[in-house]
Scaffold this motif. Sequence first.
Motif, PDB file in Angstrom:
ATOM      1  N   LEU A 139      79.180  23.815  39.296  1.00  0.00           N
ATOM      2  CA  LEU A 139      77.741  23.716  39.077  1.00  0.00           C
ATOM      3  C   LEU A 139      77.307  22.256  38.962  1.00  0.00           C
ATOM      4  O   LEU A 139      76.293  21.854  39.549  1.00  0.00           O
ATOM      5  CB  LEU A 139      77.354  24.491  37.817  1.00  0.00           C
ATOM      6  N   VAL A 140      78.052  21.467  38.217  1.00  0.00           N
ATOM      7  CA  VAL A 140      77.727  20.041  38.077  1.00  0.00           C
ATOM      8  C   VAL A 140      77.820  19.350  39.425  1.00  0.00           C
ATOM      9  O   VAL A 140      76.943  18.548  39.791  1.00  0.00           O
ATOM     10  CB  VAL A 140      78.678  19.371  37.054  1.00  0.00           C
ATOM     11  N   LEU A 141      78.863  19.658  40.195  1.00  0.00           N
ATOM     12  CA  LEU A 141      79.027  19.039  41.512  1.00  0.00           C
ATOM     13  C   LEU A 141      77.904  19.443  42.465  1.00  0.00           C
ATOM     14  O   LEU A 141      77.395  18.612  43.233  1.00  0.00           O
ATOM     15  CB  LEU A 141      80.385  19.423  42.109  1.00  0.00           C
ATOM     16  N   SER A 142      77.495  20.704  42.414  1.00  0.00           N
ATOM     17  CA  SER A 142      76.400  21.159  43.293  1.00  0.00           C
ATOM     18  C   SER A 142      75.083  20.518  42.903  1.00  0.00           C
ATOM     19  O   SER A 142      74.253  20.214  43.766  1.00  0.00           O
ATOM     20  CB  SER A 142      76.292  22.687  43.256  1.00  0.00           C
ATOM     21  N   CYS A 143      74.895  20.298  41.611  1.00  0.00           N
ATOM     22  CA  CYS A 143      73.685  19.635  41.126  1.00  0.00           C
ATOM     23  C   CYS A 143      73.625  18.193  41.654  1.00  0.00           C
ATOM     24  O   CYS A 143      72.580  17.730  42.123  1.00  0.00           O
ATOM     25  CB  CYS A 143      73.650  19.652  39.604  1.00  0.00           C
ATOM     26  N   LEU A 144      74.759  17.506  41.625  1.00  0.00           N
ATOM     27  CA  LEU A 144      74.821  16.142  42.163  1.00  0.00           C
ATOM     28  C   LEU A 144      74.595  16.141  43.670  1.00  0.00           C
ATOM     29  O   LEU A 144      73.939  15.236  44.212  1.00  0.00           O
ATOM     30  CB  LEU A 144      76.178  15.519  41.835  1.00  0.00           C
TER      31      LEU A 144
ATOM     32  N   ILE B 183      72.077  10.064  34.106  1.00  0.00           N
ATOM     33  CA  ILE B 183      72.463   9.865  32.704  1.00  0.00           C
ATOM     34  C   ILE B 183      72.412  11.198  31.953  1.00  0.00           C
ATOM     35  O   ILE B 183      73.324  11.539  31.182  1.00  0.00           O
ATOM     36  CB  ILE B 183      71.555   8.829  32.029  1.00  0.00           C
ATOM     37  N   LEU B 184      71.353  11.976  32.181  1.00  0.00           N
ATOM     38  CA  LEU B 184      71.219  13.276  31.517  1.00  0.00           C
ATOM     39  C   LEU B 184      72.335  14.233  31.942  1.00  0.00           C
ATOM     40  O   LEU B 184      72.874  14.986  31.117  1.00  0.00           O
ATOM     41  CB  LEU B 184      69.854  13.890  31.829  1.00  0.00           C
ATOM     42  N   LEU B 185      72.683  14.186  33.230  1.00  0.00           N
ATOM     43  CA  LEU B 185      73.772  15.039  33.714  1.00  0.00           C
ATOM     44  C   LEU B 185      75.108  14.631  33.097  1.00  0.00           C
ATOM     45  O   LEU B 185      75.930  15.488  32.748  1.00  0.00           O
ATOM     46  CB  LEU B 185      73.857  14.954  35.245  1.00  0.00           C
ATOM     47  N   VAL B 186      75.318  13.321  32.947  1.00  0.00           N
ATOM     48  CA  VAL B 186      76.546  12.831  32.320  1.00  0.00           C
ATOM     49  C   VAL B 186      76.608  13.280  30.864  1.00  0.00           C
ATOM     50  O   VAL B 186      77.663  13.706  30.374  1.00  0.00           O
ATOM     51  CB  VAL B 186      76.633  11.293  32.419  1.00  0.00           C
ATOM     52  N   VAL B 187      75.474  13.209  30.163  1.00  0.00           N
ATOM     53  CA  VAL B 187      75.428  13.649  28.762  1.00  0.00           C
ATOM     54  C   VAL B 187      75.773  15.133  28.659  1.00  0.00           C
ATOM     55  O   VAL B 187      76.596  15.547  27.830  1.00  0.00           O
ATOM     56  CB  VAL B 187      74.033  13.382  28.160  1.00  0.00           C
ATOM     57  N   SER B 188      75.147  15.936  29.525  1.00  0.00           N
ATOM     58  CA  SER B 188      75.383  17.381  29.488  1.00  0.00           C
ATOM     59  C   SER B 188      76.836  17.716  29.831  1.00  0.00           C
ATOM     60  O   SER B 188      77.473  18.551  29.182  1.00  0.00           O
ATOM     61  CB  SER B 188      74.439  18.081  30.467  1.00  0.00           C
ATOM     62  N   THR B 189      77.369  17.033  30.845  1.00  0.00           N
ATOM     63  CA  THR B 189      78.757  17.258  31.238  1.00  0.00           C
ATOM     64  C   THR B 189      79.715  16.841  30.134  1.00  0.00           C
ATOM     65  O   THR B 189      80.709  17.532  29.857  1.00  0.00           O
ATOM     66  CB  THR B 189      79.074  16.484  32.533  1.00  0.00           C
TER      67      THR B 189
END
Length: 484
Positions: free
Chosen positions: A8-13, A95-101
Amino acid sequence: MRLFEILLVLSCLALLLDLLFIKRSAQKTGVVLSVGSSVILAVQLFVEGYRWQLLLVYIMTALFLLIVLFRHSRKMVNLKIGKLLKYSLSSIIIILLVVSTSLSIYLPVFELPKPDGPEKVGTQTFHFTDQNRDEVLTEDQSDKRELMVQIWYPTENKNNNKREALFPKDKEMFKKYIQTYSNSLNLPDFVFDYWKYSRTNSYENVELLPSTSPYPLVLLSHGMGTSRVLHASQAENLASHGFIVVTIDHTYSTFATIFPDGRVTDYKTKMKTIDDRKKVGNIWTKDVEFVINQIEKLNSGAIESQFKGKIDLNNIGVMGHSFGGATAFNTTYLDHRIKAGINMDGSLYEVENRDVINKPFMFIRSGNFKDWLVDFKNDKNSDNEINKQLSDELHIIKNVINQGGSAIYVEGTQHFNFTDLQFYSELIKLTGITGDINGKRGSSIVNQYVLDFFNKQLKGTGGNLIQGPNDMYPEVKFIEPGDL
C-alpha cells in the motif's frame, strides 16, 4: 509491516510519482496504477485490517486515486499549479507518508517467535475460585480469591484450527481489556486497538497430543503489574517440547485480567514496605499452591477435562519473572509437591529461614547484575533494612549454587527481556527496560536454558547448558560462589 501494508505504501508513492512526472496524456499508466492501488487498499483493509498508524497513507492513497482518475476532466486540465507549490506540497506529502510508515514499523502487528520444539501447541483457559480464601485486595468482604489460568500443551491440531489471538477475541471484552492499559498509561484507547491482530503460535481448545506417559508440569508466574500474556512465548516453547505449562494471572496485581462474565480487573496492589512485599508474596504463593490443587483435580477427573491422567504430578516445576520469580523461589521452598524452580530476575521478598533449599533451583539475572553486585558491595550498609534483605538474598543464591543449583546472567539484557514485551515494539528499548540484545536472540537464550534446566530436573534428560559456559551462548555468564 505486513505484506499488503508495504504494498500500500509503495502504491501510494507510485501514484504520487505518476502525478508529478508522467504526462497527463498517458492515461493507461494512470488507470493501471489506480486499479492496482484500489485492489491493494481493499485487500489491506478487509484482509489484514485497518490500523490507525496508516491513516495518513489511507487518506493520501484515496486522494491520489481521485486526482489520477479525474485529472483529464476540464477543470483539472485548466488547473495550473506553480512548480514551487507543487514540489512543496509533494515534500510535505512524502514527510507525512514517512511518519505514517515509521509508526507502522515501530508500532507493528507483532509476531511472537515460533516455538522450536517438535510439537504444535494447544491452549485452554480456566477460571478457578478459591472458596476457602477471602479476597483481601478488594473492599468487598464477600469476595473470594478468583484466578484466570491458561494451560499450554502439546497437540496434533488435527482439525487445522487457526492460531489463537493473543488478546481477547470478543470485541467488547477486548475493548474493556485495552481500556485498562490505556487508562493506566493515560493514553487514548485507540492506541492499542491494533493489538487485536497479534496472534500466538497456539491453537485453542484442541486435543492434547496422545502420549504413553503423562507430561511434566511447569507453572509460570508473571511480574508485578504485568500479565500472563507477557509470557506466552515461553509457555509455548516449553509446551512444544513436551511439557504442560500453566500461566497464572495474579488478580489485582496485573494490568488487566478478564473473566468469562466480562469483568475486567486492573491493578490494585499496594507495596510500599518490605512487609507489604511479604504480604503480597504470601498471596501469590497461595495462588500457586491453589492452582496446583486444581491441576490435581483436573488430573484425577474431579474437574472434568481432557487432562485426566495426563499430567505427571511427580514432576512439577515452577518459574516466574520479577515478583513472580520471587514467588517461584518461595513456593519451591515451601511446597513439597514442587520438584524444581527458576527465578528470572526477581528480587526475593522472603529471605528468613530460606538459607537451605534442598531442591534444584536456578537464578537467571539480567546483564547489569555484575555491575550492580560491585556497586552493592562497595556501598552496602549493614544497618539498612533493604541492604540487609539484599545481603541475605545473595547468601541464598550462594547456597543454591553450593548445593548444585545454577545462577547465571545474560549480557545485553535488562529486566523486561524475560518477557514478550520486547516483541511489541523496537521503541521499548528507548525506555531502558529492555537491553541492547536483539529481542529474539535474548528470548531464545532464556528459553534454551529454561528448557535445559527443566529437561534435566523433570525429565531426566539434557542438562548440558546449565553445567557451565557454552560457545553457542557467549552472552551467558555463570555466577560462582566466590563472586557473591
